[in-house]
Design a protein around this motif. Structure first.
Motif, PDB file in Angstrom:
ATOM      1  N   LEU A  13      13.214   6.761  -6.277  1.00  0.00           N
ATOM      2  CA  LEU A  13      12.994   8.066  -5.663  1.00  0.00           C
ATOM      3  C   LEU A  13      11.719   8.167  -4.844  1.00  0.00           C
ATOM      4  O   LEU A  13      11.587   9.051  -3.992  1.00  0.00           O
ATOM      5  N   VAL A  14      10.743   7.263  -5.106  1.00  0.00           N
ATOM      6  CA  VAL A  14       9.418   7.446  -4.516  1.00  0.00           C
ATOM      7  C   VAL A  14       9.434   7.310  -2.997  1.00  0.00           C
ATOM      8  O   VAL A  14       8.680   8.005  -2.298  1.00  0.00           O
ATOM      9  N   SER A  15      10.279   6.455  -2.454  1.00  0.00           N
ATOM     10  CA  SER A  15      10.337   6.308  -1.001  1.00  0.00           C
ATOM     11  C   SER A  15      10.857   7.578  -0.337  1.00  0.00           C
ATOM     12  O   SER A  15      10.483   7.906   0.795  1.00  0.00           O
ATOM     13  N   LYS A  69       0.840  -1.190   0.000  1.00  0.00           N
ATOM     14  CA  LYS A  69       0.000   0.000   0.000  1.00  0.00           C
ATOM     15  C   LYS A  69       0.874   1.239   0.000  1.00  0.00           C
ATOM     16  O   LYS A  69       2.065   1.196   0.319  1.00  0.00           O
ATOM     17  N   GLY A  70       0.273   2.364  -0.391  1.00  0.00           N
ATOM     18  CA  GLY A  70       0.947   3.653  -0.308  1.00  0.00           C
ATOM     19  C   GLY A  70       2.185   3.745  -1.183  1.00  0.00           C
ATOM     20  O   GLY A  70       2.247   3.243  -2.297  1.00  0.00           O
ATOM     21  N   ASP A  71       3.227   4.414  -0.646  1.00  0.00           N
ATOM     22  CA  ASP A  71       4.460   4.599  -1.396  1.00  0.00           C
ATOM     23  C   ASP A  71       5.143   3.271  -1.686  1.00  0.00           C
ATOM     24  O   ASP A  71       5.841   3.133  -2.696  1.00  0.00           O
ATOM     25  N   ALA A  72       4.951   2.276  -0.799  1.00  0.00           N
ATOM     26  CA  ALA A  72       5.532   0.953  -1.050  1.00  0.00           C
ATOM     27  C   ALA A  72       4.917   0.332  -2.296  1.00  0.00           C
ATOM     28  O   ALA A  72       5.615  -0.278  -3.118  1.00  0.00           O
ATOM     29  N   MET A  73       3.600   0.492  -2.459  1.00  0.00           N
ATOM     30  CA  MET A  73       2.949  -0.010  -3.661  1.00  0.00           C
ATOM     31  C   MET A  73       3.455   0.738  -4.888  1.00  0.00           C
ATOM     32  O   MET A  73       3.690   0.141  -5.942  1.00  0.00           O
ATOM     33  N   ALA A  74       3.627   2.050  -4.759  1.00  0.00           N
ATOM     34  CA  ALA A  74       4.144   2.840  -5.879  1.00  0.00           C
ATOM     35  C   ALA A  74       5.540   2.368  -6.275  1.00  0.00           C
ATOM     36  O   ALA A  74       5.878   2.307  -7.465  1.00  0.00           O
ATOM     37  N   LYS A  75       6.359   2.021  -5.289  1.00  0.00           N
ATOM     38  CA  LYS A  75       7.711   1.545  -5.583  1.00  0.00           C
ATOM     39  C   LYS A  75       7.662   0.214  -6.325  1.00  0.00           C
ATOM     40  O   LYS A  75       8.364   0.007  -7.321  1.00  0.00           O
ATOM     41  N   ASN A 121       2.431   6.156  -9.944  1.00  0.00           N
ATOM     42  CA  ASN A 121       2.112   6.967  -8.768  1.00  0.00           C
ATOM     43  C   ASN A 121       0.641   7.349  -8.706  1.00  0.00           C
ATOM     44  O   ASN A 121       0.002   7.232  -7.652  1.00  0.00           O
ATOM     45  N   PHE A 122       0.061   7.804  -9.808  1.00  0.00           N
ATOM     46  CA  PHE A 122      -1.360   8.141  -9.812  1.00  0.00           C
ATOM     47  C   PHE A 122      -2.204   6.924  -9.442  1.00  0.00           C
ATOM     48  O   PHE A 122      -3.150   7.015  -8.669  1.00  0.00           O
ATOM     49  N   ALA A 130       4.960   9.627  -3.617  1.00  0.00           N
ATOM     50  CA  ALA A 130       4.301   9.483  -4.916  1.00  0.00           C
ATOM     51  C   ALA A 130       3.678  10.789  -5.384  1.00  0.00           C
ATOM     52  O   ALA A 130       3.688  11.106  -6.580  1.00  0.00           O
ATOM     53  N   ARG A 131       3.113  11.559  -4.454  1.00  0.00           N
ATOM     54  CA  ARG A 131       2.445  12.793  -4.835  1.00  0.00           C
ATOM     55  C   ARG A 131       3.429  13.817  -5.403  1.00  0.00           C
ATOM     56  O   ARG A 131       3.203  14.412  -6.457  1.00  0.00           O
ATOM     57  N   ARG A 132       4.504  14.037  -4.714  1.00  0.00           N
ATOM     58  CA  ARG A 132       5.458  15.051  -5.160  1.00  0.00           C
ATOM     59  C   ARG A 132       6.067  14.689  -6.512  1.00  0.00           C
ATOM     60  O   ARG A 132       6.202  15.550  -7.395  1.00  0.00           O
ATOM     61  N   LEU A 133       6.449  13.434  -6.681  1.00  0.00           N
ATOM     62  CA  LEU A 133       7.062  13.029  -7.950  1.00  0.00           C
ATOM     63  C   LEU A 133       6.083  13.129  -9.114  1.00  0.00           C
ATOM     64  O   LEU A 133       6.431  13.629 -10.190  1.00  0.00           O
ATOM     65  N   SER A 134       4.866  12.648  -8.914  1.00  0.00           N
ATOM     66  CA  SER A 134       3.906  12.639 -10.022  1.00  0.00           C
ATOM     67  C   SER A 134       3.450  14.050 -10.384  1.00  0.00           C
ATOM     68  O   SER A 134       3.281  14.381 -11.565  1.00  0.00           O
TER      69      SER A 134
END
Length: 425
Positions: free
Chosen positions: A283-285, A140-146, A338-339, A289-293
């Protein structure tokens, strides 16, 4: 596969596969759509000639109708997987995908080919949404984005080589063999999934199959400002990617007269998405996710605006197109994982249903808007570049709405609150 004590690990199966195999298999499942579209690009003129397609822009229907089928199928299979499990539903849909692809291989008219393509897209919807559901079952969250970024980095190897693969087939066999080989590849992925992928949906997270549950899921998505906003923004950004896929063959064949160079050029531009996904995973961790996207969407706008200026000044050529398009595709890659991850944050239960609606919404929107860009092809790169700029601005406005005007911030509590559903006991 993950540390059981890690706060980002949601569920760990008793019988599991290694993390690397999980990433590669998930990437192959999600890559079914790239395998079903990108190898066709060099063959579009031959298919059109063989089946009597007079208007060159009509050949785009081979791609666009697949995406329309994909959107329709995406709405169904995630919901089914929330009730009956990820593995069974995925397996059945892949069998039907193989049969639909074989129907395309033997089609004797353009109409029959399009019917087969729509059916193949419909059943391929399972591989897309259920793969996301499987990932959400675990992270979930940033871990899922990674994890999604790692998967997309592997996934992007497919479009890098796919047009070259399609061109290579055309050197030795008719275009129909592209579909035959696609059917064989899908069958092999199906076998791999059945043998190695464990069922990831916990029994306590299985949902009751009822209209009220489905409508409640959709209502939960639509009433969650963050989830709905990022889903819409994802669909708008992906419209640029669809427009690119629909236009790129004609751009290189008709504008730049670079038929033989097209597979290499496509590999470079698609490869930039793979680089973007890999960078995002690193970089996402750190940045979130919000800042990068959000930064990526702004980069997409700036790049497209500069590209538009180059076109208006009359200095557009194949090199400038590749440079600007590669930069734009890299920005798209930062938004893709990220989205999707942000919009899925509230859905531990109902991940399949939420993923289904997400995939339906983003695919339907991107197919419709991307098709407008493709059909607008006029012998220049202007329609595609202008479309990219408009989509970038629209996505940024939608994200600003989802975040209540506060960009580059950490997620709010209401965006992370998990939605509850009726489960099967």
């Amino acid at each position: 596969m993950t540390n059981p004590s890690s706060p980002v690990a949601v569920r760990q199966s008793q019988k599991d596969i290694g993390f690397r195999e999980f990433v590669v298999l998930s990437a192959c499942l999600m890559a079914m759509n790239a395998l079903s579209t990108d190898p066709m690009l060099p063959a579009l003129p031959e298919i059109g000639s063989d089946l009597g397609v007079a208007n060159a822009n009509d050949r785009q229907l081979i791609i666009s109708i697949y995406f329309l089928g994909l959107g329709a199928g995406s709405l169904l299979f995630g919901i089914l997987s929330d009730r009956f499990g990820r593995k069974k539903v995925m397996g059945g849909a892949l069998v039907l995908f193989v049969l639909s692809t074989i129907a395309c291989a033997v089609a004797q008219s353009f109409s029959l080919l399009l019917i087969g393509r729509a059916a193949a897209g419909f059943f391929a919807g399972a591989s897309r949404v259920i793969a996301v559901g499987i990932i959400r079952d675990r992270f979930k969250g940033d871990a899922m984005a990674k994890v999604m970024s790692l998967i997309l980095a592997v996934f992007m190897l497919i479009p890098v080589v796919a047009p070259s693969f399609g061109q290579a087939i055309l050197w030795f066999a008719p275009w129909r063999w592209i579909f035959w080989i696609l059917a064989i590849q899908a069958a092999l992925i199906l076998i791999w999934m059945v043998v190695r992928m464990p069922e990831t949906l916990a029994p306590e997270n299985r949902l009751r199959m009822s209209p009220s549950t489905i409508f409640r899921t959709i209502g939960s998505v639509l009433t969650n400002r963050s989830a709905a906003g990022y889903m819409l923004a994802s669909g708008v950004v992906m419209s640029g990617l669809i427009g690119f896929i629909l236009s790129v063959q004609q751009i290189f064949f008709d504008i730049f007269d670079a038929r033989s160079f097209f597979p290499i050029a496509f590999a470079v531009m698609a490869g930039s998405m793979g680089v973007g996904s890999l960078l995002n995973s690193r970089l996402v961790s750190r940045f979130g996710a919000r800042r990068l996207s959000q930064g990526a969407v702004i980069s997409m706008i700036v790049t497209s605006a500069i590209h538009l200026g180059v076109i208006a000044s009359g200095h557009e050529n194949m090199i400038s197109f590749m440079v600007f398009q590669s930069a734009t595709m890299m920005a798209v890659a930062f938004t893709a994982s990220n989205f999707g991850s942000i919009s899925m944050e509230p859905f531990a239960k109902g991940a399949g249903a939420a993923s289904s609606f997400q995939a339906f919404l983003t695919t339907a929107l991107s197919s419709a808007l991307g098709s407008v860009v493709g059909r607008a092809f006029d012998g220049t790169t202007l329609p595609l570049t202008l479309g990219m700029l408009i989509f970038g601005v629209a996505a940024l406005l939608i994200v600003a709405f989802a975040e209540r005007g506060k960009l580059f911030t950490r997620p709010r509590h209401d965006a992370l609150r998990e939605v509850e559903f009726d489960t099967v006991h």
